[in-house]
Design a protein around this motif. Structure first.
Motif, PDB file in Angstrom:
ATOM      1  N   GLN A  35       1.147  -1.392  -0.080  1.00  0.00           N
ATOM      2  CA  GLN A  35       0.458  -0.465  -0.298  1.00  0.00           C
ATOM      3  C   GLN A  35       0.825   1.557  -0.003  1.00  0.00           C
ATOM      4  O   GLN A  35       1.292   1.962   0.878  1.00  0.00           O
ATOM      5  N   PRO A  36       1.188   2.394  -1.245  1.00  0.00           N
ATOM      6  CA  PRO A  36       2.143   2.651  -1.433  1.00  0.00           C
ATOM      7  C   PRO A  36       1.511   3.745  -0.752  1.00  0.00           C
ATOM      8  O   PRO A  36       2.540   4.882   0.493  1.00  0.00           O
ATOM      9  N   ARG A  37       1.044   4.803  -0.144  1.00  0.00           N
ATOM     10  CA  ARG A  37       0.067   5.535  -0.173  1.00  0.00           C
ATOM     11  C   ARG A  37       0.364   5.910   1.242  1.00  0.00           C
ATOM     12  O   ARG A  37       0.573   6.702   1.726  1.00  0.00           O
ATOM     13  N   MET A  38      -0.401   4.625   2.068  1.00  0.00           N
ATOM     14  CA  MET A  38      -0.106   4.500   3.452  1.00  0.00           C
ATOM     15  C   MET A  38       0.763   3.767   3.933  1.00  0.00           C
ATOM     16  O   MET A  38       0.406   1.933   3.946  1.00  0.00           O
ATOM     17  N   PRO A  39       1.991   3.098   3.717  1.00  0.00           N
ATOM     18  CA  PRO A  39       3.323   1.323   3.901  1.00  0.00           C
ATOM     19  C   PRO A  39       2.757   1.359   4.613  1.00  0.00           C
ATOM     20  O   PRO A  39       2.819   1.392   5.903  1.00  0.00           O
ATOM     21  N   GLN A  40       2.029  -0.447   5.037  1.00  0.00           N
ATOM     22  CA  GLN A  40       2.018  -1.239   5.821  1.00  0.00           C
ATOM     23  C   GLN A  40       3.045  -2.199   6.043  1.00  0.00           C
ATOM     24  O   GLN A  40       3.175  -2.358   5.116  1.00  0.00           O
ATOM     25  N   TYR A  64       2.405  -0.395  11.056  1.00  0.00           N
ATOM     26  CA  TYR A  64       2.946   1.089   9.533  1.00  0.00           C
ATOM     27  C   TYR A  64       4.193   0.669   8.941  1.00  0.00           C
ATOM     28  O   TYR A  64       4.896   0.630   9.799  1.00  0.00           O
ATOM     29  N   ALA A  65       5.108   0.949   8.316  1.00  0.00           N
ATOM     30  CA  ALA A  65       5.752   0.716   7.297  1.00  0.00           C
ATOM     31  C   ALA A  65       6.721   2.378   8.420  1.00  0.00           C
ATOM     32  O   ALA A  65       5.867   3.149   7.920  1.00  0.00           O
ATOM     33  N   GLY A  70       8.758   3.927   2.462  1.00  0.00           N
ATOM     34  CA  GLY A  70       8.748   4.337   1.501  1.00  0.00           C
ATOM     35  C   GLY A  70       9.630   5.127   0.314  1.00  0.00           C
ATOM     36  O   GLY A  70       9.762   5.339  -0.561  1.00  0.00           O
ATOM     37  N   GLU A  71      10.053   5.595   1.302  1.00  0.00           N
ATOM     38  CA  GLU A  71      11.438   6.323   0.924  1.00  0.00           C
ATOM     39  C   GLU A  71      12.777   5.832  -0.380  1.00  0.00           C
ATOM     40  O   GLU A  71      12.565   5.955  -1.355  1.00  0.00           O
TER      41      GLU A  71
END
Length: 76
Positions: A35-40, A64-65, A70-71
């Motif tokens: 889930q790129p918008r809110m990484p889990q 959550y990651a 994400g970066e």
């Protein structure tokens, strides 16, 4: 491997995954980021072969990651 590109079809082989993982300490834990918008953060489950492919199962969300994930994955 490992870069998110919206709309791009990306097939990863077992060899690709093994090559990518070789650069890490073999004792490190592995998690799935989804889930790129809110990484889990999800745990890796069982691995199986079916329909001519290798499947990596998911074993539950752990939270959550961190933003760094994400970066590093190119999602941000």
């Amino acid at each position: 491997m490992g870069r998110h590109r919206r709309g791009a079809t990306r097939e990863v082989t077992v060899a690709d995954l093994i090559d990518e993982l070789r650069r890490f300490d073999p004792g490190m834990e592995v998690r799935l980021a989804i889930q790129p918008r809110m990484p889990q953060e999800h745990a890796v489950g069982a691995v199986a072969e079916a329909d001519g492919m290798v499947w990596i199962g998911e074993a539950g969300q752990r939270g959550y990651a961190p933003d760094e994930v994400g970066e590093q994955l190119g999602w941000l």
